[in-house]
Design an enzyme around this catalytic site. Structure first.
Site, PDB file in Angstrom:
ATOM      1  N   CYS A 189       0.841  -1.200   0.000  1.00  0.00           N
ATOM      2  CA  CYS A 189       0.000   0.000   0.000  1.00  0.00           C
ATOM      3  C   CYS A 189       0.871   1.244   0.000  1.00  0.00           C
ATOM      4  O   CYS A 189       1.398   1.650   1.044  1.00  0.00           O
ATOM      5  CB  CYS A 189      -0.930  -0.001   1.213  1.00  0.00           C
ATOM      6  N   CYS A 224      -0.512   4.078   2.152  1.00  0.00           N
ATOM      7  CA  CYS A 224      -0.308   3.859   3.588  1.00  0.00           C
ATOM      8  C   CYS A 224       1.131   4.150   4.004  1.00  0.00           C
ATOM      9  O   CYS A 224       1.376   4.772   5.044  1.00  0.00           O
ATOM     10  CB  CYS A 224      -0.639   2.415   3.962  1.00  0.00           C
ATOM     11  N   ASP A 225       2.097   3.693   3.203  1.00  0.00           N
ATOM     12  CA  ASP A 225       3.489   3.651   3.653  1.00  0.00           C
ATOM     13  C   ASP A 225       4.450   4.520   2.860  1.00  0.00           C
ATOM     14  O   ASP A 225       5.626   4.633   3.226  1.00  0.00           O
ATOM     15  CB  ASP A 225       3.992   2.202   3.609  1.00  0.00           C
TER      16      ASP A 225
END
Length: 319
Positions: A136, A139-140
């Site tokens: 992701c 997300c990261d």
């Protein structure tokens, strides 16, 4: 086989399931939640979570799930270990089988079984998951600001995530196994216009390098067999997700990729009294906060359904 009747059954945990349990318990629905094969969902194998509201200093993924679970328990949710292995939504109340040995009938069912990222299957990929390997970018990606990274994939999602990473990272290597991409022409043109994105055609990943964290990747040209090492600190896999919805297929309408179809603006499925939330029905956003939001929706929709059932029962009894 033992049997049990419950008012509200929640199948699956994670941000969606736990949020549904919080709202359902506060509404007096006495929810019973089965956590599934991976209690807490995908965030339990995630390290730092920086984009969930309420944690100004960030939070570890497992800790976030423990906090949500504790909050659900605080309001009286009955949270259990176990996997729902089969369902029967052909009648009412709805039926579910847990671990192939316990039958439950439920007045309402909330599905929050999530989706699983597809991986390449490399041992180093699993070993370094959460330590430079991610599925992701949204997300990261923040943790790799100013770094060189690589991303695997050729569809629209991969192209979107590569574009997202390009805004944060110094260099983005996009690894495409064939000589063409499945992404739309618009997305491909957008990628090609980004000066810090390099598309490596006919390229597959042989190994992710590093002991404690990613230090590089070894890739191979599938046409020439030539291998090379690329120095990167982040490796993103964007080859798709598989929703965990197989057991519902005989009864619940799914899209061509297996995601549960819900009525627009609600969590209602085609089966009255069955609701879906989280990544099992969301193939677009797939974020912890959006999953939690749909978990709230599912609990509210379930509460309204039960209220309507009570009204119908009352009308029948008074006729």
């Amino acid at each position: 086989m033992t049997t049990e009747n419950v008012n509200c059954l929640i199948i699956g945990s994670g941000p969606a399931g736990y949020t549904a349990a919080i709202y359902a318990a506060r509404a007096g629905m006495k929810p019973v939640l089965y956590q599934g094969a991976q209690p807490g969902g995908q965030l339990t194998i995630t390290t730092e979570v920086d984009n969930f509201p309420g944690y100004p200093d960030g939070v570890q993924g497992p800790q976030l799930m423990m906090d949500l679970e504790a909050q659900a328990r605080r309001f009286g949710s009955d949270i259990r270990y176990g996997v729902v292995t089969d369902v029967d939504f052909s009648g009412y109340p709805h039926k579910a089988i847990v671990d192939e040995q316990h039958e439950i009938t439920a007045n309402v069912v909330i599905i929050s079984t999530g989706a699983s990222a597809k991986w390449l299957g490399l041992p180093s990929e699993m070993r370094l998951n959460g330590h430079g390997v991610s599925a992701c970018a949204v997300c990261d990606g923040f943790f790799f600001r100013g770094h060189d990274v690589a991303i695997v994939g050729a569809g629209d999602t991969a192209a979107e995530e590569a574009s997202y990473l390009a805004n944060l990272c110094r260099k983005v290597y996009m690894l495409v196994r064939r000589g063409e991409m499945r992404a739309s022409k618009f997305m491909q043109n957008r990628l090609k216009s980004l000066p810090n994105v390099e598309i490596l055609w006919y390229t597959e990943t042989e190994e992710i390098l590093g002991e404690q964290e990613v230090t590089g990747i070894r890739v191979k040209n599938v046409t020439t067999g030539e291998e090379r090492i690329i120095d990167v600190t982040g490796f993103f896999v964007a080859i798709g997700h598989k929703p965990n919805t197989g057991i519902f297929k005989p009864f619940i309408e799914l899209d061509e990729n297996g995601y549960i179809l819900t009525e627009k603006g609600s969590s209602r499925t085609n089966v009255p009294g069955v609701f879906a939330c989280g990544d099992a029905q969301d193939n677009i956003y797939r974020q912890a906060i959006t999953a939690a939001g749909t978990g709230c929706m599912a609990a509210l929709d379930a509460e309204r359904f039960l209220a309507m059932k009570e009204v119908e029962l009352h009308e029948v009894q008074t006729v």
